[in-house]
Write a protein that holds these residues in place. Structure first.
Motif, PDB file in Angstrom:
ATOM      1  N   GLY A  22      -7.989   1.093   1.651  1.00 42.33           N
ATOM      2  CA  GLY A  22      -7.092   2.196   1.347  1.00 42.33           C
ATOM      3  C   GLY A  22      -7.046   2.494  -0.142  1.00 42.33           C
ATOM      4  O   GLY A  22      -7.071   3.638  -0.562  1.00 42.33           O
ATOM      5  N   GLU A  23      -7.026   1.422  -0.941  1.00 47.94           N
ATOM      6  CA  GLU A  23      -6.906   1.623  -2.370  1.00 47.94           C
ATOM      7  C   GLU A  23      -8.155   2.236  -2.978  1.00 47.94           C
ATOM      8  O   GLU A  23      -8.107   2.809  -4.048  1.00 47.94           O
ATOM      9  N   HIS A  24      -9.265   2.073  -2.290  1.00 51.39           N
ATOM     10  CA  HIS A  24     -10.467   2.695  -2.824  1.00 51.39           C
ATOM     11  C   HIS A  24     -10.613   4.130  -2.373  1.00 51.39           C
ATOM     12  O   HIS A  24     -11.688   4.694  -2.407  1.00 51.39           O
ATOM     13  N   THR A  69       3.883  -1.156   8.495  1.00 49.60           N
ATOM     14  CA  THR A  69       4.725  -0.814   7.348  1.00 49.60           C
ATOM     15  C   THR A  69       4.141  -1.338   6.045  1.00 49.60           C
ATOM     16  O   THR A  69       4.361  -0.778   4.991  1.00 49.60           O
ATOM     17  N   ARG A  70       3.367  -2.403   6.143  1.00 50.33           N
ATOM     18  CA  ARG A  70       2.781  -2.945   4.934  1.00 50.33           C
ATOM     19  C   ARG A  70       1.565  -2.135   4.482  1.00 50.33           C
ATOM     20  O   ARG A  70       1.306  -1.976   3.306  1.00 50.33           O
ATOM     21  N   LEU A  71       0.786  -1.668   5.460  1.00 48.50           N
ATOM     22  CA  LEU A  71      -0.470  -0.999   5.117  1.00 48.50           C
ATOM     23  C   LEU A  71      -0.316   0.495   4.908  1.00 48.50           C
ATOM     24  O   LEU A  71      -1.076   1.096   4.178  1.00 48.50           O
ATOM     25  N   CYS A  72       0.610   1.078   5.635  1.00 45.43           N
ATOM     26  CA  CYS A  72       0.618   2.530   5.683  1.00 45.43           C
ATOM     27  C   CYS A  72       1.829   3.106   4.975  1.00 45.43           C
ATOM     28  O   CYS A  72       2.923   2.554   5.030  1.00 45.43           O
ATOM     29  N   LYS A  73       1.593   4.235   4.357  1.00 52.73           N
ATOM     30  CA  LYS A  73       2.695   4.951   3.749  1.00 52.73           C
ATOM     31  C   LYS A  73       3.334   5.815   4.826  1.00 52.73           C
ATOM     32  O   LYS A  73       4.525   6.035   4.856  1.00 52.73           O
ATOM     33  N   GLY A 121      -7.391   9.866   1.234  1.00 52.75           N
ATOM     34  CA  GLY A 121      -6.785   8.690   0.623  1.00 52.75           C
ATOM     35  C   GLY A 121      -5.531   8.202   1.324  1.00 52.75           C
ATOM     36  O   GLY A 121      -4.997   7.158   0.983  1.00 52.75           O
ATOM     37  N   GLU A 122      -5.057   8.961   2.308  1.00 53.33           N
ATOM     38  CA  GLU A 122      -3.866   8.520   3.029  1.00 53.33           C
ATOM     39  C   GLU A 122      -4.208   7.403   4.009  1.00 53.33           C
ATOM     40  O   GLU A 122      -5.292   7.384   4.584  1.00 53.33           O
ATOM     41  N   HIS A 169      10.355  -4.902   1.535  1.00 56.90           N
ATOM     42  CA  HIS A 169       9.784  -5.916   2.421  1.00 56.90           C
ATOM     43  C   HIS A 169      10.317  -7.289   2.050  1.00 56.90           C
ATOM     44  O   HIS A 169      10.292  -7.681   0.888  1.00 56.90           O
ATOM     45  N   ARG A 229      -6.292  -3.203   2.962  1.00 58.24           N
ATOM     46  CA  ARG A 229      -5.557  -2.619   1.853  1.00 58.24           C
ATOM     47  C   ARG A 229      -6.513  -2.143   0.780  1.00 58.24           C
ATOM     48  O   ARG A 229      -6.381  -1.061   0.238  1.00 58.24           O
ATOM     49  N   LEU A 272       0.830  -1.191   0.000  1.00 57.91           N
ATOM     50  CA  LEU A 272       0.000   0.000   0.000  1.00 57.91           C
ATOM     51  C   LEU A 272       0.863   1.238   0.000  1.00 57.91           C
ATOM     52  O   LEU A 272       0.523   2.258  -0.569  1.00 57.91           O
ATOM     53  N   ALA A 273       1.994   1.079   0.689  1.00 55.71           N
ATOM     54  CA  ALA A 273       2.879   2.219   0.832  1.00 55.71           C
ATOM     55  C   ALA A 273       3.310   2.772  -0.523  1.00 55.71           C
ATOM     56  O   ALA A 273       3.683   3.921  -0.641  1.00 55.71           O
ATOM     57  N   LEU A 329       1.394   3.134  -3.004  1.00 53.28           N
ATOM     58  CA  LEU A 329       0.323   3.894  -3.642  1.00 53.28           C
ATOM     59  C   LEU A 329       0.372   5.346  -3.196  1.00 53.28           C
ATOM     60  O   LEU A 329       0.435   5.644  -2.019  1.00 53.28           O
ATOM     61  N   SER A 355      -6.041   7.011  -6.577  1.00 52.64           N
ATOM     62  CA  SER A 355      -7.191   6.230  -6.995  1.00 52.64           C
ATOM     63  C   SER A 355      -8.317   7.133  -7.485  1.00 52.64           C
ATOM     64  O   SER A 355      -8.539   8.213  -6.959  1.00 52.64           O
ATOM     65  N   PRO A 377      -1.184   8.759  -2.265  1.00 51.89           N
ATOM     66  CA  PRO A 377      -2.516   9.164  -1.822  1.00 51.89           C
ATOM     67  C   PRO A 377      -3.198   9.969  -2.922  1.00 51.89           C
ATOM     68  O   PRO A 377      -2.547  10.742  -3.623  1.00 51.89           O
ATOM     69  N   GLY A 378      -4.456   9.734  -3.047  1.00 54.35           N
ATOM     70  CA  GLY A 378      -5.204  10.523  -4.007  1.00 54.35           C
ATOM     71  C   GLY A 378      -5.065  10.023  -5.436  1.00 54.35           C
ATOM     72  O   GLY A 378      -5.584  10.609  -6.356  1.00 54.35           O
ATOM     73  N   ASP A 433     -11.356   6.748  -7.063  1.00 54.76           N
ATOM     74  CA  ASP A 433     -12.467   6.833  -6.125  1.00 54.76           C
ATOM     75  C   ASP A 433     -12.314   7.965  -5.106  1.00 54.76           C
ATOM     76  O   ASP A 433     -13.242   8.293  -4.397  1.00 54.76           O
ATOM     77  N   VAL A 434     -11.124   8.501  -5.019  1.00 52.86           N
ATOM     78  CA  VAL A 434     -10.910   9.529  -4.003  1.00 52.86           C
ATOM     79  C   VAL A 434     -11.793  10.735  -4.291  1.00 52.86           C
ATOM     80  O   VAL A 434     -11.799  11.258  -5.401  1.00 52.86           O
TER      81      VAL A 434
END
Lengths: 292, 426
Positions: free
Chosen positions: B206-208, B223-227, B65-66, B406, B203, A4-5, A7, A12, A9-10, A14-15
């Protein structure tokens, strides 16, 4: 491995690119006195419905007789009191069959006493919700009171049966009956909200409620008619908001004259309690999660 | 870009004394209000109640989106911040502006009622989390499928296994679709497979394009999910930056896990009348307590115990689990002497050394047990007794080499490589 990191922000589609100009929610220390946020309560009406539904459902889910208990409780009380007060002690009953007289009084009384007992401890009993999710806390005691109303409605069916059995005809006075139900609900809400909010901070309240209920039982003309009380104490009797509800319920059901004085006192007290409890509740609400 | 969450100077004060006696009595209040007008000194004394600031001047902004992780050790103010954002408690000062619908998940299965069926609980829980009835109806099948409980949907949840219960609870929560999602460490439950599914679902969230605030001790999840991650300590923001950086600075500061468990009261300690546990400790090469270990260094696990009955052959053993609940390995004492000899009465200390360059980076949770093999008897098995963090360096001399991303796997050994090279002859 994609994370995810990676990606932006903003990125997508859908945002929501345009945020509302005003915050949807603003959080800050509230002023001391707040008016009721009716709009918010309306927004959470479905939760009120579901919590009421849960209370009703859970109450009878594991009992063998289920909904029969709703009917059985006042009926048994009616039978016992009819034998003791009606036949043995011979308490007068305004020229009505004692069983009918007492049953008509028992319904609002039982609704009220159950409502305040259960709503009094409702907030403390819902600590798991209060500390985990936000919603107007008012919904908790309200749902308890409303679920009592469901039981009440079932008992009313039995009351109608009894009226038919005793041949008590309907009259235009019946039109007052729904009004009295509303009044009774408002009164129970007012008292329930006061007690539940106080009980979060002062657990004494929970210990006080059974005592209150017992006093109320004797101070309310459920098992006896208020006409039994000497003239000079009548005013005291009428200060009890339940007197106006119980006596006038009988008047509405059995085509008797209404006692408008006691009715007006009930309305006054019920409204006063509801409004004051709403304010107190809002004031104490914000600290519920800290105390419960 | 405009921020979707703005937190400005948020502080929260708790009164210490009154927290202790978490509720007052009516009598106290009455007595106080009667006394107050007569004795001013009394009431002043009352105002001097000890207070603590669970949060102090916390401020940050989050863009739409963050996905932001919030980390910090216990008592750092994470939960308080979360509760304020979720509107469960009010801040003492400061303000927060949220430009979107908020859904908070401080727990999964909030309001679940054991007597109600799975179906009924989905509706109830959905409503509690702020879903509309129509929305729940629309997603109902999806929720049931996600939870994998189709067959039991009309069974009261009290008959569910704890795994089924958690799956259902999370399934409802995972289908919440607010613009801002606030999540507590709800992932610390369930079996490994389901946890993975949950992480994936998050995830997706977050992607949506939803904004997510995610509080966790699980550094690999963070660390996997968050920037981005925010590190809290003593109620203040200590660091705010990329998740990898903040997470590693958190781990290096040694604020993480429990390196020691000791039992003062032998009566309550794990064990039976044959052997009782005194303590479990995680130590470094020098025998010092530690809960953060460099991946290249060995780690010692000390077990202190008392033998109360001298006729048993006893085998101390450890069970090493990753944070995802995967058992990495089991280690038992192999000493030639003690394998065949009953241990005399006395107090013992057995230590096992896990070599450096063996475990993977992340949290290791260790269970400790003492067993007898013939017949197989478990005298005690203290699960999740201690935990420690293994941190990998970026110096290039661990098995990570020069790769900074990772690296999956339960172990991360340094292995011998041999490459043959033949010059191509034409």
């Amino acid at each position: 491995m994609e994370t995810l990191a990676e990606l932006e922000p903003g990125k997508s589609p859908d945002v929501p690119q345009v945020l509302p100009p005003e915050p949807v929610v603003e959080i800050k220390a509230s002023r001391t006195w707040l008016a009721l946020n009716l709009k918010e309560i309306w927004a959470y009406r479905e939760l009120l419905y579901f919590l009421t539904w849960r209370d009703v459902k859970v109450r009878y889910k594991q009992t063998l007789l289920g909904v029969v208990w709703v009917v059985l409780q006042p009926l048994m009380t009616m039978v016992i009191t009819t034998i003791f007060f009606g036949k043995i002690v011979r308490v007068p009953s305004d020229n009505l069959p004692y069983a009918l007289f007492v049953f008509a009084g028992l319904l609002p009384w039982m609704f009220f006493s159950k409502a305040i007992t259960q709503s009094g401890s409702s907030l403390v009993g819902s600590a798991n919700l209060i500390t985990k999710v936000y919603f107007p806390r008012l919904i908790i005691p309200s749902a308890t009171v409303l679920s009592g109303l469901v039981d009440y409605a079932v008992s009313v069916v039995v009351l109608i049966g009894l009226m038919i059995y005793y041949g008590v005809g309907a009259s235009v006075h019946l039109l007052m009956f729904p009004v009295l139900i509303v009044l009774m609900t408002i009164l129970a809400l007012g008292v329930g909200m006061w007690l539940s909010a106080l009980n979060v901070k002062y657990r004494d309240v929970a210990a006080m409620i059974p005592f209150l209920v017992q006093v109320g039982m004797f101070a309310t003309p459920v098992y006896y008619p208020s006409s039994l009380i000497p003239e000079k104490w009548q005013w005291l009797m009428k200060l009890n908001p339940l007197t106006g509800i119980v006596e006038n319920s009988r008047a509405a059901l059995f085509n008797r004259p209404f006692d408008w004085l006691s009715f007006n006192i009930s309305v006054g007290i019920a409204v006063l309690l509801l409004v004051s409890s709403a304010y107190v509740f809002r004031r104490m609400e914000k600290s519920f999660a800290d105390f419960v | 870009m405009q921020s979707i969450i703005t937190v400005e100077n948020v502080s929260k004060q708790y009164r210490l004394g009154t927290r202790d006696a978490s509720y007052g009595t009516l009598r106290d209040s009455i007595v106080r209000s009667i006394r107050a007008p007569f004795s001013k000194s009394q009431s002043k004394k009352g105002n001097g109640v000890e207070t603590i600031w669970a949060l102090k001047d916390v401020g940050f902004e989050v863009k739409p989106g963050e996905v932001v992780g919030i980390i910090g050790r216990n008592g750092a103010g994470k939960s308080t911040l979360l509760k304020i954002l979720a509107r469960i408690v009010e801040p003492t000062t400061g303000n927060i502006k949220l430009y979107g619908r908020v859904g908070s998940l401080l727990e999964v299965g909030t309001g679940f009622h054991p007597e109600l069926s799975g179906r009924e609980n989905i509706y109830l829980n959905g409503a509690i989390l702020g879903m509309k009835r129509a929305e729940i109806e629309r997603k109902f099948d999806e929720i049931v499928a996600f939870a994998e409980i189709e067959k039991f949907i009309d069974t009261p949840v009290k008959h569910y296994s704890s795994g089924m219960y958690m799956r259902l609870a999370f399934a409802v929560a995972a289908h919440l679709e607010p613009e801002i999602l606030i999540v507590d460490e709800v992932l610390a439950v369930g079996d490994a497979g389901f946890q993975k599914k949950c992480l994936e679902k998050m995830r997706d969230v977050g992607e949506h394009g939803r904004t997510v605030l995610f509080v966790s001790h699980n550094m690999s999840a963070i660390t996997r999910l968050c920037k981005r991650a925010i590190l809290l300590g003593d109620g203040q923001v200590l660091a705010d930056g990329t998740a990898h950086k903040v997470a590693s600075s958190y781990l290096n500061s040694g604020l993480g896990t429990t390196a020691v468990r000791e039992w003062q009261d032998l009566e309550k300690a794990p064990g039976n009348d044959i052997v009782r546990l005194y303590a479990i400790r995680v130590v470094d090469e020098d025998g010092q307590l530690t809960d953060v270990v460099d991946i290249r260094k060995p780690i010692g696990l000390e077990m202190e115990y008392a033998v109360l009955n001298p006729y048993h052959i006893l085998v101390p053993n450890y069970h090493f689990y990753t944070e995802e609940g995967v058992c990495a390995f089991v280690a038992q004492e192999l000493d030639e002497h003690w394998r065949t000899t009953p241990r005399p009465l006395g107090r013992y200390k057995s230590t096992v050394w896990v070599p450096g360059n063996f475990l993977s980076e992340g949290t290791m949770i260790v269970g400790a047990a003492i067993s007898t093999m013939d017949p197989v008897t478990i005298h005690f098995h203290e699960q999740d007794a201690v935990a420690f963090q293994v941190v990998d360096s970026l110096d290039g001399n661990s098995s990570r080499g020069d790769y900074a991303g990772h690296m999956p796997g339960v172990v991360r050994p340094m292995l011998q490589w041999h490459t043959e090279y033949h010059v191509k002859e034409n």
